[in-house]
Design an enzyme around this catalytic site. Sequence first.
Site, PDB file in Angstrom:
ATOM      1  N   ASN A 272       0.819  -1.218   0.000  1.00 23.37           N
ATOM      2  CA  ASN A 272       0.000   0.000   0.000  1.00 23.37           C
ATOM      3  C   ASN A 272       0.848   1.262   0.000  1.00 23.37           C
ATOM      4  OD1 ASN A 272      -2.401  -1.425   0.220  1.00 23.37           O
ATOM      5  ND2 ASN A 272      -2.543  -1.200   2.438  1.00 23.37           N
TER       6      ASN A 272
ATOM      7  N   GLY B  81       1.263  -1.197   3.913  1.00 22.46           N
ATOM      8  CA  GLY B  81       0.510  -2.418   3.587  1.00 22.46           C
ATOM      9  C   GLY B  81       0.965  -3.459   4.588  1.00 22.46           C
TER      10      GLY B  81
ATOM     11  N   ASN C 233       4.895  -4.529   4.989  1.00 18.16           N
ATOM     12  CA  ASN C 233       5.543  -4.310   6.295  1.00 18.16           C
ATOM     13  C   ASN C 233       6.053  -5.630   6.874  1.00 18.16           C
ATOM     14  OD1 ASN C 233       4.642  -1.673   6.041  1.00 18.16           O
ATOM     15  ND2 ASN C 233       2.853  -1.967   7.365  1.00 18.16           N
TER      16      ASN C 233
ATOM     17  N   GLU D 154      -5.518  -8.588   3.447  1.00 17.86           N
ATOM     18  CA  GLU D 154      -5.618  -7.412   2.566  1.00 17.86           C
ATOM     19  C   GLU D 154      -5.481  -7.777   1.090  1.00 17.86           C
ATOM     20  OE1 GLU D 154      -2.930  -4.341   4.007  1.00 17.86           O
ATOM     21  OE2 GLU D 154      -4.388  -3.773   5.537  1.00 17.86           O
TER      22      GLU D 154
ATOM     23  N   GLY E 274       0.752  -5.510  26.208  1.00 23.07           N
ATOM     24  CA  GLY E 274       1.577  -6.694  25.998  1.00 23.07           C
ATOM     25  C   GLY E 274       0.975  -7.715  25.048  1.00 23.07           C
TER      26      GLY E 274
ATOM     27  N   ASP F 288       0.808   4.589   1.757  1.00 27.12           N
ATOM     28  CA  ASP F 288       0.170   5.096   2.981  1.00 27.12           C
ATOM     29  C   ASP F 288       0.145   6.623   2.961  1.00 27.12           C
ATOM     30  OD1 ASP F 288      -0.126   2.501   3.870  1.00 27.12           O
ATOM     31  OD2 ASP F 288       1.326   2.670   5.518  1.00 27.12           O
TER      32      ASP F 288
ATOM     33  N   GLY G 211       5.707   6.403  10.454  1.00 28.23           N
ATOM     34  CA  GLY G 211       5.601   5.543   9.277  1.00 28.23           C
ATOM     35  C   GLY G 211       5.483   4.089   9.660  1.00 28.23           C
TER      36      GLY G 211
ATOM     37  N   ASP H 138       2.719  -5.431  12.599  1.00 30.39           N
ATOM     38  CA  ASP H 138       3.447  -6.109  11.506  1.00 30.39           C
ATOM     39  C   ASP H 138       4.893  -6.378  11.910  1.00 30.39           C
ATOM     40  OD1 ASP H 138       1.127  -5.810   9.957  1.00 30.39           O
ATOM     41  OD2 ASP H 138       1.755  -3.809   9.317  1.00 30.39           O
TER      42      ASP H 138
HETATM   43  O1  RIB Z   1      -0.568  -2.416   9.693  1.00 31.07           O
HETATM   44  C1  RIB Z   1      -0.314  -1.139   9.171  1.00 31.07           C
HETATM   45  C2  RIB Z   1      -0.709  -1.092   7.721  1.00 31.07           C
HETATM   46  O2  RIB Z   1      -2.107  -1.274   7.626  1.00 31.07           O
HETATM   47  C3  RIB Z   1      -0.430   0.215   7.019  1.00 31.07           C
HETATM   48  O3  RIB Z   1       0.853   0.271   6.482  1.00 31.07           O
HETATM   49  C4  RIB Z   1      -1.563   0.302   6.016  1.00 31.07           C
HETATM   50  O4  RIB Z   1      -1.138   0.260   4.690  1.00 31.07           O
HETATM   51  C5  RIB Z   1      -2.516  -0.822   6.359  1.00 31.07           C
HETATM   52  O5  RIB Z   1      -2.393  -1.888   5.511  1.00 31.07           O
END
Ligand code: RIB
Length: 290
Positions: free
Chosen positions: A10, A38, A42, A135, A216, A12, A279, A244
């Site tokens: 993605n 995305g 990530n 996604e 946590g 962002d 970011g 992620d």
């Molecule tokens: O988990 C974070 C991500 O969720 C972002 O980078 C965004 O693109 C969404 O997919």
Amino acid sequence: MDVINVGSLNLDFVYQVDHFAVPGETQSARQFDLHIGGKGLNQSIALARAGLNVAHVGAIGSDGNILLNALKEDDVDTTFVHFSEKRSGHAIIQVVKSGQNAIIIQGGANQTLTPEQLEDALNHFRPKALVLQNETNLMKETLLLAKQRGLKIFYNPAPLIPDTKKFPLHVVDVLIVNEIEAEALTSEVGPEKQLHALRKHCHPKTLCVLTMGSEGVWVLESDTPRHFDAYPVEKVVDTTGAGDTFIGFFMAGLLHGMPLDKAVKQGMKAASICITRAGAAASIPSSIEY
Ligand code: RIB
């Protein structure tokens, strides 16, 4: 190849705001930045920075070279990142001063994968493990293809979509969700009940992991859920991508043969670094600083 990640890429669009927009409101953002992200991208970058060989399977539009290049810079194999006629997927992300976010995604090219592309990638790499989020399209097919090939399957059903419960969750080896996904999937309250209910959707041997940000991580490995405290963080800047990052470093720990406790702590430590800067992919720690 250690891992195949079938996942989103993605652009962002990140807006620093005073508060999350409410119905009917028009608000001026304090700052705007374009980041790469995305959940798929990530996680691939986190896996690679944690020391695994990763191949990414996904799709981008003609506007997506920045995403492709970011994967290549981290030595992620992009042979099976396809160009679609659709625009790349994107996310609109509001970030407030506490670092919390609210995200809207638009799938675009992420939703254009074909079964043939998946099979080609799996046949080509013959990886040990596969990771998948929610996604892209073809989640059910991806899970079944991975199972047929005997891969260790990590599934992060994020963002949660109503069909998730109908997917073949019994094939999942490691299920990783956050509080919102756990509640929606189980309708239970409280991490312990949620973990037991999650396992009922999966397989008696599925390792269920519940990430709760500053509260946590909870893990259900055998019969009793265990809790791990989050690492203290002085100043949270942006929590985007923390989940992620946890997944990439946690997975790498397990695939490197670490005991579960150590892998969880590795994931949490990496996530605690990620949230101190802005970011998603850009804030994932490198192997050097980690
Ligand atoms: O988990 C974070 C991500 O969720 C972002 O980078 C965004 O693109 C969404 O997919």
